[in-house]
Design a protein around this motif. Structure first.
Motif, PDB file in Angstrom:
ATOM      1  N   GLY A   1       0.774  -1.233   0.000  1.00  0.00           N
ATOM      2  CA  GLY A   1       0.000   0.000   0.000  1.00  0.00           C
ATOM      3  C   GLY A   1       0.802   1.279   0.000  1.00  0.00           C
ATOM      4  N   VAL A   2       2.128   1.176   0.034  1.00  0.00           N
ATOM      5  CA  VAL A   2       2.907   2.375   0.319  1.00  0.00           C
ATOM      6  C   VAL A   2       2.766   3.493  -0.709  1.00  0.00           C
ATOM      7  N   LEU A   3       2.692   3.131  -1.988  1.00  0.00           N
ATOM      8  CA  LEU A   3       2.582   4.180  -3.006  1.00  0.00           C
ATOM      9  C   LEU A   3       1.266   4.944  -2.847  1.00  0.00           C
ATOM     10  N   THR A   4       0.220   4.199  -2.544  1.00  0.00           N
ATOM     11  CA  THR A   4      -1.073   4.832  -2.308  1.00  0.00           C
ATOM     12  C   THR A   4      -0.996   5.732  -1.086  1.00  0.00           C
TER      13      THR A   4
ATOM     14  N   ARG B   1       0.783   8.915  -2.033  1.00  0.00           N
ATOM     15  CA  ARG B   1       0.000   9.742  -2.940  1.00  0.00           C
ATOM     16  C   ARG B   1      -1.181  10.387  -2.204  1.00  0.00           C
ATOM     17  N   GLU B   2      -1.834   9.595  -1.371  1.00  0.00           N
ATOM     18  CA  GLU B   2      -2.993  10.141  -0.652  1.00  0.00           C
ATOM     19  C   GLU B   2      -2.580  11.183   0.375  1.00  0.00           C
TER      20      GLU B   2
ATOM     21  N   GLY C   1      -0.151  13.203  -0.126  1.00  0.00           N
ATOM     22  CA  GLY C   1       0.055  14.370  -0.977  1.00  0.00           C
ATOM     23  C   GLY C   1      -1.261  15.049  -1.320  1.00  0.00           C
ATOM     24  N   GLU C   2      -2.270  14.232  -1.640  1.00  0.00           N
ATOM     25  CA  GLU C   2      -3.573  14.795  -1.989  1.00  0.00           C
ATOM     26  C   GLU C   2      -4.202  15.490  -0.784  1.00  0.00           C
TER      27      GLU C   2
ATOM     28  N   PRO D   1       5.564   6.829 -10.167  1.00  0.00           N
ATOM     29  CA  PRO D   1       4.530   7.870 -10.164  1.00  0.00           C
ATOM     30  C   PRO D   1       3.807   7.885  -8.819  1.00  0.00           C
TER      31      PRO D   1
ATOM     32  N   LYS E   1      14.335  -2.023 -13.434  1.00  0.00           N
ATOM     33  CA  LYS E   1      13.038  -1.872 -12.755  1.00  0.00           C
ATOM     34  C   LYS E   1      12.941  -2.779 -11.525  1.00  0.00           C
TER      35      LYS E   1
ATOM     36  N   GLU F   1      -0.509   4.781 -13.523  1.00  0.00           N
ATOM     37  CA  GLU F   1      -0.903   6.174 -13.348  1.00  0.00           C
ATOM     38  C   GLU F   1      -2.372   6.387 -13.715  1.00  0.00           C
TER      39      GLU F   1
ATOM     40  N   TYR G   1      -5.607  13.247 -13.542  1.00  0.00           N
ATOM     41  CA  TYR G   1      -5.211  13.463 -12.160  1.00  0.00           C
ATOM     42  C   TYR G   1      -5.477  14.899 -11.766  1.00  0.00           C
TER      43      TYR G   1
ATOM     44  N   ARG H   1      -6.491  17.394  -8.004  1.00  0.00           N
ATOM     45  CA  ARG H   1      -6.740  17.406  -6.576  1.00  0.00           C
ATOM     46  C   ARG H   1      -7.919  18.340  -6.320  1.00  0.00           C
TER      47      ARG H   1
ATOM     48  N   GLY I   1      -7.427  18.240   1.021  1.00  0.00           N
ATOM     49  CA  GLY I   1      -7.658  17.942  -0.387  1.00  0.00           C
ATOM     50  C   GLY I   1      -8.104  16.504  -0.567  1.00  0.00           C
TER      51      GLY I   1
ATOM     52  N   ILE J   1      -5.565   4.056  -7.925  1.00  0.00           N
ATOM     53  CA  ILE J   1      -5.589   4.605  -6.570  1.00  0.00           C
ATOM     54  C   ILE J   1      -4.941   3.659  -5.566  1.00  0.00           C
ATOM     55  N   ARG J   2      -4.607   2.473  -5.973  1.00  0.00           N
ATOM     56  CA  ARG J   2      -3.724   1.639  -5.179  1.00  0.00           C
ATOM     57  C   ARG J   2      -2.748   1.043  -6.187  1.00  0.00           C
ATOM     58  N   GLN J   3      -2.146  -0.104  -5.957  1.00  0.00           N
ATOM     59  CA  GLN J   3      -1.315  -0.688  -7.007  1.00  0.00           C
ATOM     60  C   GLN J   3      -1.783  -2.095  -7.293  1.00  0.00           C
TER      61      GLN J   3
END
Lengths: 443, 297
Positions: A259-262, A265-266, A268-269, A293, A339, B132, B136, B138, B145, B219-221
Motif C-alpha cells: 500500500g505504500v505508493l497509495t 500519494r494520498e 500528498g492529496e 509515479p 526496474k 498512473e 489526475y 486534486r 484535499g 488509486i492503489r497498485q
C-alpha cells in the motif's frame, strides 16, 4: 559513551571511518556488562585454515518465496546465493564447501515452524538461517529451540534482544528496530521538529516503532501528537490523515506492504503543498523505485536507511565489492533489470550472517551437530565484527547476552530522484542496556 | 462549537466522502459475486482473483503502451473481456464438471483462486506495481484535499451499476438470467439456453470484478494478493444484502462502505471490520436470507 554526532554531513567518499578502536570503545560497554575475553573478528583476512573434509556445511535457508514477504525473499535469496558462491570461492567454511538448502515458508508463521523442522530433520542441515518477517521468526524460533538447532535470523525485530526467544536464536548482523530508532531519534527531533505524529502498521513490528519512538521522544522532550496504527490490509489511507493534529511538525511513518505508493500519494492529496515534514523508514520503499509515479510528494523528505541504496551514499571498498557481487547497480536496482529494485537496507544481513556463521564454525572447531554447544558459546563470546568484505554495511558490536548486534545507521534525504545520505550515526548512538541474558539459559 | 467545526466536521465530511467512494467500488465488485450466486447458486471464492487480474492486466496494458494513459483505456476495454474468457473457461472445464455442487464448487473455486494467484506471482512478480491515473487532479476542500480521480471512480462505478441494471431489466439476456435465477428447470423447459446463461453470468461476474480492478488500480497498485480484501468485503456485503438480491447488494455496499468510513475515522479501522463481521453474524442468526434476500432452501 553515547556521544552524538548531530548534523554531521557524511563525506560520501570516505572509506571506513569506523576504526577497530571505535568499535572496541563501543564494545567496552558490553564488556563492562559482563562479557569478558571476547574477540573482534575479521573473517576474510584469515582464509588460511587447514583443509577440512569434503562434506559440505549445510545451511537451511528459510525463505519468503511467496506471501507478503516475497519481494524481500527474492533479494534475500539472491544475496544468500551470492555470499555462498563467494565463500566457496575463497575456500568455504573451515575448508568445507557451503551448501544452501532453500525452503519456502510462504511468509507464514505456521509454515515457518514446519520449514525449520523439515530443514533440520529431512534435509539434516547444520544450521537454519535467513528469516525476515517477525511473525515468522516468532512462529519458527520455538521449534528451532525444541529441535536444538542454531537458528540465525535476519529480521530487525526486537524479539531476539527482548529475551522472548531461546538460546538457539541469533540475530548477529542486522540491527533491531529499537536500536534503529534509538540511533536516529535525536536527529529527527533536533533537525525536523519536536511535535511528531507516528504512523505505523498495526502489528508487532509497528508496536516496536510506536513504543521506542515514544520512549525516545519522552527522553528528549519531544511530543508525540498522534499514534496512528494502520491495519496491514488497508488499501486506502485518506481517513487516517484527518486524525493528524494541526500542530504536528513531523510525520514519522513506517509502512510495510503493497500500500505504500497509495499511502504517499494520498498524503500528498490530503496536504497539498503545505505539509508537516516527513521522516520515513525505508522498509516502506524497499523494492520500490523512488521515481515511481505518485512518490513526488516524498521529495525533500528524510528516510532511515540501514545501508544506503545509492552507491555514493557509502562507497567503501567492502560495500562496493558486496554491491557488485550481489548484482546491484549504483542506483540499488538489479544490474540486469533497472526496474527490479533491491531490498538494500535489509539483504546485507544475509551476506553478513553467513560470514558470521563461517567465523563461528572456524573459531569453535565445529565439525558436526554434537558441537552445537561449543559453537553457541563461541558465538556468545564474540564482541563484534569488523567492517570489510564480510561486513560491508559497517562494523558491528555483538552482545552475547542478547544475541543481537548493534551497528551504524544512515539518514538520507530524497532529492533529485535519489536518496542522498545526510547523516550517519555512530554504533554507540543505537546502543541500549541489555534486557536479557541468553547465556544463562539452558541449552 | 468552534472545535466542532474545526475538528469534527471535517472528519465527518471525510468519512462520508471516503465511505461513499468505497461503497461504489464495493458495490461493483460485490454485484458480480451476487449475480453468480443468485443465478447459479454457487459461491465463487475466486471472485477476488478476477478483481486482481483486472488490476494486473491494467498494469500490463500501461506498460505495453509505454506508460501512457491509453494503457488505461485499453485495459478498461480489454481486461474485463479477457477475465470474462478466463471465467468462462473455468466454468466450462471445472464448475460444469462438478455439476455446480455447492460443496465441490467451493473447493474448486479455492483451487482456482490459488492457481490464478500463483500464476500471477510467477508471471508478474511479488511486488506492487503502480499504474498512473488517466486524469489526475486534486479537489480542494476548506480543510483538506481529495483525489479527483477517486471521485471519478465513484461516478464510473455508478454508471456501470446503472448499465447492469438496464442489462438485467431491459434486455433478452437479462430476462433469461432472471428466468434462470427464478427456476432453472422451468427456464430450461421454456427454451432458455441455461447452460449458456450460466457461462455468461460467470463471465459477467468475473468481468465486473476485473472492471473494478482496472478502475481501482490507479488509486492503489496491482499486486498478486490484492484479491483477498475485496473478496471478504464482498462476502460481507452479499450476505447482509441478501444472497442473489441486486438491490440488497447495492444497499449493503453503501451501509458497509459508509459505516466503515465513519467508524474508521472516529474509532479504529479494525473496529469497523469487527462490527461488520458482527453484523454478518447477527444477520445470519436473525434473518439468514439477508436484508433483501429471497428464502433459499
Amino acid at each position: 559513551m553515547m556521544s552524538k554526532k548531530k548534523d554531521e554531513n557524511v563525506d560520501q567518499q570516505s572509506e571506513l571511518n569506523l576504526t577497530r578502536r571505535s568499535v572496541l570503545g563501543a564494545s567496552a560497554a558490553i564488556a563492562g556488562a559482563g562479557i569478558i575475553g571476547s574477540q573482534l573478528i575479521d573473517p576474510v583476512a584469515k582464509t588460511a585454515y587447514a583443509a577440512g573434509s569434503d562434506e559440505p556445511i549445510r545451511i537451511g535457508f528459510q525463505a519468503h518465496r511467496t506471501g507478503i514477504g516475497a519481494l524481500y525473499g527474492r533479494w534475500y535469496e539472491r544475496t544468500t546465493n551470492a555470499a555462498a558462491k563467494y565463500i566457496n570461492s575463497i575456500g568455504g567454511i573451515a575448508g568445507r564447501p557451503i551448501e544452501i538448502i532453500t525452503e519456502d515458508d510462504g511468509t507464514d508463521p505456521k509454515r515457518g515452524a514446519d520449514v525449520v523442522e523439515k530443514l533440520a530433520t529431512k534435509h539434516n542441515v547444520d544450521f537454519v538461517y535467513g528469516t525476515l518477517f517477525s511473525h515468522v521468526v516468532m512462529g519458527s524460533a520455538p521449534r528451532a529451540g525444541e529441535l536444538k538447532i542454531p537458528y540465525f535470523v535476519v529480521s530487525e525485530g526486537y524479539h531476539v534482544a527482548s529475551g522472548a526467544l531461546n538460546r538457539y536464536v541469533f540475530q548477529p548482523c542486522i540491527t533491531d528496530v529499537r536500536s534503529q530508532i534509538t540511533a536516529v531519534s535525536n536527529w529527527i527531533f533536533g533537525n525536523l521538529g519536536k511535535n511528531v505524529a507516528l504512523i505505523y502498521p498495526d502489528y508487532a513490528f509497528g508496536y516496536d516503532h510506536r513504543d521506542y519512538a515514544s520512549a525516545a521522544a519522552a527522553k528528549s522532550g519531544a511530543k508525540i501528537t498522534a499514534k496512528i496504527a494502520i491495519p496491514p490490509t488497508a488499501s486506502s489511507f485518506t481517513r487516517y490523515f484527518v486524525k493528524i493534529p494541526k500542530n504536528t511538525d513531523v510525520i514519522y511513518h513506517v509502512m510495510v506492504g503493497p500500500g505504500v505508493l497509495t499511502f504517499v500519494r494520498e498524503m500528498g492529496e490530503h496536504y497539498g503543498t503545505r505539509h508537516p515534514k516527513l521522516f520515513g523508514f525505508i522498509d516502506s520503499l524497499e523494492g520500490v523505485n523512488i521515481n515511481s509515479p505518485g512518490l513526488e510528494f516524498l521529495d525533500g523528505s528524510h528516510f532511515w536507511e540501514a545501508m544506503p541504496r545509492y552507491a555514493d551514499g557509502y562507497a567503501t571498498s567492502g560495500s562496493n565489492f558486496y554491491r557488485d557481487k550481489v548484482g546491484v547497480d549504483n542506483t540499488g536496482a538489479s544490474k540486469s533489470d533497472s526496474k527490479d529494485v533491491s531490498a538494500y537496507s535489509h539483504m546485507f544481513g544475509c551476506w553478513e550472517t553467513l560470514f558470521a556463521i563461517k567465523e563461528a564454525v572456524e573459531q569453535s572447531g565445529y565439525k558436526s551437530k554434537k558441537d552445537y554447544k561449543t559453537l553457541i558459546e563461541t558465538f556468545e563470546g564474540f564482541a563484534g565484527f569488523n567492517e570489510g568484505i564480510a561486513h560491508p554495511q559497517g562494523s558491528k558490536v555483538f552482545s552475547g547476552k542478547t544475541h543481537q548486534c548493534y551497528g551504524q545507521q544512515f539518514v538520507s534525504q530524497v532529492k533529485n530522484g535519489k536518496f542522498n545520505v545526510v547523516h550517519r550515526t555512530s554504533i554507540a548512538d543505537g546502543m541500549y542496556e541489555p534486557e536479557t541474558d541468553y547465556t544463562k539459559k539452558s541449552l | 462549537m468552534d472545535t466542532w467545526i474545526e475538528e469534527t466536521l471535517p472528519m465527518v465530511f471525510l468519512a462520508v466522502l471516503d465511505g461513499t467512494v468505497t461503497a461504489f467500488v464495493l458495490a461493483l465488485i460485490a454485484l458480480g459475486l451476487s449475480l453468480v450466486f443468485g443465478v447459479m447458486r454457487i459461491v465463487n471464492v475466486s471472485h477476488g482473483e478476477f478483481f486482481m487480474l483486472g488490476a494486473v492486466f491494467s498494469w500490463f496494458a500501461y506498460h505495453w503502451t509505454a506508460d501512457s494513459v491509453w494503457g488505461f483505456v485499453l485495459a478498461l476495454l480489454i481486461a474485463p473481456v479477457i477475465v470474462g474468457f478466463i471465467a468462462v473457461f473455468s466454468e466450462r472445464f471445472i464448475l460444469r464438471k462438478v455439476e455446480y455442487n455447492p460443496e465441490s464448487t467451493i473447493v474448486a473455486t479455492i483451487g482456482i483462486l490459488y492457481i490464478i494467484q500463483q500464476l500471477t506471482l510467477m508471471g508478474f512478480g511479488p511486488e506492487a506495481r503502480p499504474v498512473e491515473a488517466p486524469i489526475y487532479f486534486r479537489v480542494s476542500f476548506p480543510w483538506f484535499g481529495y483525489s479527483g480521480y477517486k471521485l471519478l471512480v465513484a461516478v464510473m462505478s455508478g454508471l456501470c451499476l446503472c448499465g447492469i441494471w438496464l442489462l438485467l431489466k431491459r434486455t433478452k439476456l437479462g430476462l433469461y438470467m432472471r428466468a434462470t435465477q427464478q427456476d432453472y428447470e422451468i427456464a430450461t423447459t421454456f427454451g432458455v439456453p441455461t447452460k449458456k446463461i450460466y457461462a455468461s453470468v460467470f463471465a459477467l461476474g468475473g468481468g465486473l470484478a476485473a472492471l473494478a480492478g482496472v478502475l481501482v488500480v490507479p488509486i492503489r497498485q496491482a499486486d498478486h494478493l490484492m484479491g483477498l480484501e475485496p473478496l471478504l468485503l464482498s462476502f460481507i456485503v452479499v450476505i447482509i444484502g441478501g444472497l442473489g438480491s441486486i438491490r440488497g447488494t447495492i444497499i449493503a455496499a453503501f451501509l458497509i462502505g459508509i459505516s466503515d468510513g465513519i467508524i474508521s475515522v472516529f474509532y479504529e479501522p479494525t473496529l469497523a471490520k469487527m462490527l461488520a463481521t458482527l453484523f454478518v453474524v447477527m444477520i445470519l442468526i436473525i434473518k439468514p436470507s439477508g436484508l433483501f434476500g429471497e428464502n433459499y432452501q
